[in-house]
Design a protein around this motif. Structure first.
Motif, PDB file in Angstrom:
ATOM      1  N   MET A 136       0.687  -1.625  -0.140  1.00  0.00           N
ATOM      2  CA  MET A 136      -0.199   0.005  -0.182  1.00  0.00           C
ATOM      3  C   MET A 136       0.975   1.144  -0.032  1.00  0.00           C
ATOM      4  O   MET A 136       2.428   1.078   0.730  1.00  0.00           O
ATOM      5  CB  MET A 136      -1.083  -0.003   1.406  1.00  0.00           C
ATOM      6  CG  MET A 136      -1.841  -0.880   1.020  1.00  0.00           C
ATOM      7  SD  MET A 136      -3.201  -0.757  -0.069  1.00  0.00           S
ATOM      8  CE  MET A 136      -3.780   0.792   0.452  1.00  0.00           C
ATOM      9  N   THR A 137       0.625   2.268  -0.798  1.00  0.00           N
ATOM     10  CA  THR A 137       0.974   3.335  -1.221  1.00  0.00           C
ATOM     11  C   THR A 137       0.936   4.677   0.565  1.00  0.00           C
ATOM     12  O   THR A 137      -0.267   4.135   1.370  1.00  0.00           O
ATOM     13  CB  THR A 137       0.602   4.686  -2.046  1.00  0.00           C
ATOM     14  OG1 THR A 137       0.372   3.348  -3.150  1.00  0.00           O
ATOM     15  CG2 THR A 137       1.015   6.189  -1.661  1.00  0.00           C
ATOM     16  N   ARG A 138       2.039   5.038   1.301  1.00  0.00           N
ATOM     17  CA  ARG A 138       2.484   5.502   2.536  1.00  0.00           C
ATOM     18  C   ARG A 138       1.690   6.902   2.258  1.00  0.00           C
ATOM     19  O   ARG A 138       2.924   7.120   1.512  1.00  0.00           O
ATOM     20  CB  ARG A 138       3.543   4.935   3.473  1.00  0.00           C
ATOM     21  CG  ARG A 138       2.938   5.731   4.912  1.00  0.00           C
ATOM     22  CD  ARG A 138       3.722   6.980   4.973  1.00  0.00           C
ATOM     23  NE  ARG A 138       4.548   7.290   6.355  1.00  0.00           N
ATOM     24  CZ  ARG A 138       4.270   8.648   6.663  1.00  0.00           C
ATOM     25  NH1 ARG A 138       3.996   9.486   6.404  1.00  0.00           N
ATOM     26  NH2 ARG A 138       4.940   8.564   7.881  1.00  0.00           N
ATOM     27  N   ALA A 144      -7.367   8.300  -0.234  1.00  0.00           N
ATOM     28  CA  ALA A 144      -6.473   6.775  -0.093  1.00  0.00           C
ATOM     29  C   ALA A 144      -6.366   6.607  -1.620  1.00  0.00           C
ATOM     30  O   ALA A 144      -5.453   6.463  -2.497  1.00  0.00           O
ATOM     31  CB  ALA A 144      -7.502   6.146   0.308  1.00  0.00           C
ATOM     32  N   ALA A 145      -7.772   7.212  -2.224  1.00  0.00           N
ATOM     33  CA  ALA A 145      -7.996   7.313  -3.417  1.00  0.00           C
ATOM     34  C   ALA A 145      -6.674   7.763  -4.537  1.00  0.00           C
ATOM     35  O   ALA A 145      -6.704   7.233  -5.401  1.00  0.00           O
ATOM     36  CB  ALA A 145      -9.336   7.037  -4.562  1.00  0.00           C
ATOM     37  N   ALA A 165      -4.014   8.074  -3.467  1.00  0.00           N
ATOM     38  CA  ALA A 165      -2.713   7.744  -3.375  1.00  0.00           C
ATOM     39  C   ALA A 165      -2.755   6.650  -3.992  1.00  0.00           C
ATOM     40  O   ALA A 165      -1.409   6.425  -4.836  1.00  0.00           O
ATOM     41  CB  ALA A 165      -2.301   7.786  -1.580  1.00  0.00           C
ATOM     42  N   GLU A 166      -3.389   5.777  -3.850  1.00  0.00           N
ATOM     43  CA  GLU A 166      -3.357   4.586  -5.237  1.00  0.00           C
ATOM     44  C   GLU A 166      -3.059   4.808  -6.084  1.00  0.00           C
ATOM     45  O   GLU A 166      -2.587   3.779  -7.009  1.00  0.00           O
ATOM     46  CB  GLU A 166      -4.171   3.630  -5.146  1.00  0.00           C
ATOM     47  CG  GLU A 166      -4.542   3.330  -3.540  1.00  0.00           C
ATOM     48  CD  GLU A 166      -3.439   2.789  -3.252  1.00  0.00           C
ATOM     49  OE1 GLU A 166      -2.986   1.707  -3.796  1.00  0.00           O
ATOM     50  OE2 GLU A 166      -2.867   2.866  -2.108  1.00  0.00           O
ATOM     51  N   ALA A 167      -4.215   5.938  -6.905  1.00  0.00           N
ATOM     52  CA  ALA A 167      -3.802   6.514  -8.324  1.00  0.00           C
ATOM     53  C   ALA A 167      -2.454   6.750  -8.932  1.00  0.00           C
ATOM     54  O   ALA A 167      -2.475   7.539  -9.753  1.00  0.00           O
ATOM     55  CB  ALA A 167      -5.053   6.979  -8.838  1.00  0.00           C
ATOM     56  N   ARG A 176      -7.318   1.809   6.522  1.00  0.00           N
ATOM     57  CA  ARG A 176      -7.013   1.408   5.198  1.00  0.00           C
ATOM     58  C   ARG A 176      -5.472   1.141   5.084  1.00  0.00           C
ATOM     59  O   ARG A 176      -5.064   1.161   3.800  1.00  0.00           O
ATOM     60  CB  ARG A 176      -6.925   2.403   4.581  1.00  0.00           C
ATOM     61  CG  ARG A 176      -8.666   2.838   4.079  1.00  0.00           C
ATOM     62  CD  ARG A 176      -9.108   4.210   3.265  1.00  0.00           C
ATOM     63  NE  ARG A 176     -10.526   4.091   3.007  1.00  0.00           N
ATOM     64  CZ  ARG A 176     -12.277   3.774   3.761  1.00  0.00           C
ATOM     65  NH1 ARG A 176     -11.222   4.574   5.261  1.00  0.00           N
ATOM     66  NH2 ARG A 176     -12.873   4.066   3.150  1.00  0.00           N
ATOM     67  N   VAL A 187      -2.833   3.652   4.422  1.00  0.00           N
ATOM     68  CA  VAL A 187      -2.059   4.636   3.676  1.00  0.00           C
ATOM     69  C   VAL A 187      -1.537   5.650   5.113  1.00  0.00           C
ATOM     70  O   VAL A 187      -0.779   6.347   4.127  1.00  0.00           O
ATOM     71  CB  VAL A 187      -3.029   4.940   2.787  1.00  0.00           C
ATOM     72  CG1 VAL A 187      -3.363   4.415   1.757  1.00  0.00           C
ATOM     73  CG2 VAL A 187      -3.939   5.476   3.559  1.00  0.00           C
TER      74      VAL A 187
END
Length: 460
Positions: free
Chosen positions: A1-3, A394-395, A397-399, A430, A432
């Motif tokens: 996961m992205t921090r 969080a979205a 970050a994930e993108a 989550r 992140v």
């Protein structure tokens, strides 16, 4: 996961133009010490990475309406020094203007704060020039404005050379031998540039972090290049997720082309969350904040001379394609009125609906004031429950849109505490954002290594 990297952009009376008018809000800058202390306690309990203090080197009546938090505020270096003694782990970032600051004095002050805080200081370098600021420093505005980035390039180089005056082992402190200093490890600065001339060395030991993490904000091509070349954090305002992805890729490419490891450049976006127990509750807060924003038509005989020109029905008319300048600012935007709006006007209505829950076809339609505010107050606002806001961050970050966020609070202290105690736990759930600090220094929090001494590198 992205921090995610998450910091708080501290504005003691709130970051929204009407935030200080909201019930229970902090209003008087003479009481800022208590607010800053409470903000630091809450931020550190939430394990935020840093507190960020911006700056503006002038004041005036116009700021009362445009950016009231700038009217009277504590000097950022004083703020981080004050909080260094009240906190243990959170990073503390101050702002300095390279157009007007003295590099030796700034290097000394920031190295001192880093040593006194155990390696938790950071420095935001800004280059802005403005007539009032220039006048306060005995400078010619046009001359300053034209050369500000050239001076900023030299300024960053001088800072690093000054911070590195002492090698880490320069102070021998051998009492038995009577040797205190190894002079071969103390380096003069010897900088002679077009804008700066500094002899050095600095009379402060090398900072705990070697170099303080540097921050730069701005969206112009020159500003982006400067951030890509010298900054650890690039603060970039974006219009949406797709724009953020493109900007981050552009900055990383510029960093790579400048010869640095592009992964060491962290791209941070500002965000102003309006947090409620539910989405409807958050929308009601955003709605009240909009209604508390003054626009030109609130003065029957015309607004004060310093009032922002874009906060008026006349300006709105040119945007929506319908002349509404003679109407009441609290006139409802009905489906009949909306029918004549341009595409830009239709988009404004959608923004207001998302933020406040008001719809032209609903029981509580938006007013013209809502549209003026949506068009003139350009905050990166996210409205919702703690879970909804965490999901959106969080979205991003994930993108791959950002490496983190600078969180602005519309109302102090209520909205900052709602974010820290509501949204942060959801981000942690989550995966992140960490539940504990993972290092001791600000560089640790940001995932950055300790740089080599520039004088040692040059010798090699």
């Amino acid at each position: 996961m992205t921090r995610l990297i998450i910091g708080a952009m501290v504005r003691a009376i709130g970051a929204y133009p009407s935030g200080w008018r909201y019930p229970g809000a902090h209003r008087d800058p003479r009481g800022d010490a208590a607010v800053l202390r409470r903000t630091a306690e809450v931020a550190e309990a939430a394990r935020l990475d840093y507190l960020f203090f911006g700056d503006w080197l002038a004041t005036g009546h116009d700021l009362e309406y445009r950016d009231p938090y700038l009217v009277a505020r504590v000097d950022p270096l004083s703020a981080v020094t004050y909080l260094a003694g009240l906190t243990r782990r959170i990073g503390l970032i101050a702002t300095a203007n390279t157009s007007y600051a003295d590099p030796y004095t700034l290097a000394r002050a920031t190295a001192s704060v880093d040593l006194l805080s155990g390696g938790r200081a950071g420095l935001n370098l800004v280059t802005g020039a403005e007539p009032r600021v220039a006048g306060n420093h005995g400078r010619d505005f046009h001359e300053t404005s034209g050369s500000r980035y050239d001076r900023a390039v030299e300024f960053e180089q001088v800072l690093r050379r000054l911070w590195d005056s002492f090698e880490d082992e320069a102070i021998v402190a051998d009492a038995a031998a009577g040797v205190y200093l190894d002079p071969s490890r103390l380096h003069p600065t010897d900088f002679r540039g077009a804008h700066l001339s500094v002899a050095g060395p600095l009379n402060v030991s090398r900072p705990v972090q070697g170099h303080l993490p540097l921050v730069h904000a701005g969206g112009s091509p020159r500003s982006k290049l400067y951030a890509a070349q010298v900054a650890d954090l690039a603060l970039i305002a974006v219009t949406g997720l797709e724009h953020a992805v493109a900007v981050r890729e552009e900055l990383r490419s510029l960093a790579f082309e400048s010869g640095r490891d592009d992964r060491t450049l962290k791209v941070i976006a500002p965000v102003l969350p309006i947090v409620g127990d539910t989405r409807a509750h958050a929308q009601s807060i955003a709605d009240e904040l909009s209604e508390l924003v003054q626009i030109a038509e609130d003065w029957p005989d015309g607004p004060p001379a310093a009032f922002p020109a874009n906060r008026s029905l006349a300006q709105l008319s040119s945007l929506v394609g319908v002349d509404v300048s003679g109407l009441s600012p609290d006139r409802a935007v009905t489906p009949a009125l909306l029918a004549g709006f341009s595409g830009a006007g239709q988009e404004l209505v959608e923004i207001v609906a998302e933020r406040t829950g008001r719809s032209p076809s609903g029981e509580r339609p938006p007013t013209l004031r809502h549209l003026v505010v949506a068009a003139s107050v350009t905050a990166s606002m996210v409205v919702g429950s703690a879970d909804e806001i965490a999901a959106e961050l969080a979205a991003w970050a994930e993108a791959g849109a950002v490496d983190g966020f600078n969180v602005l609070s519309a109302v102090q202290p209520a909205q900052f505490e709602a974010f820290a105690f509501g949204v942060v736990p959801e981000l942690q759930r989550r995966g992140v954002f960490p539940t504990e600090y993972e290092g001791e220094t600000l560089r640790d929090h940001l995932g950055l290594g300790r740089p080599e001494n520039v004088h040692v590198g040059a010798r090699r």
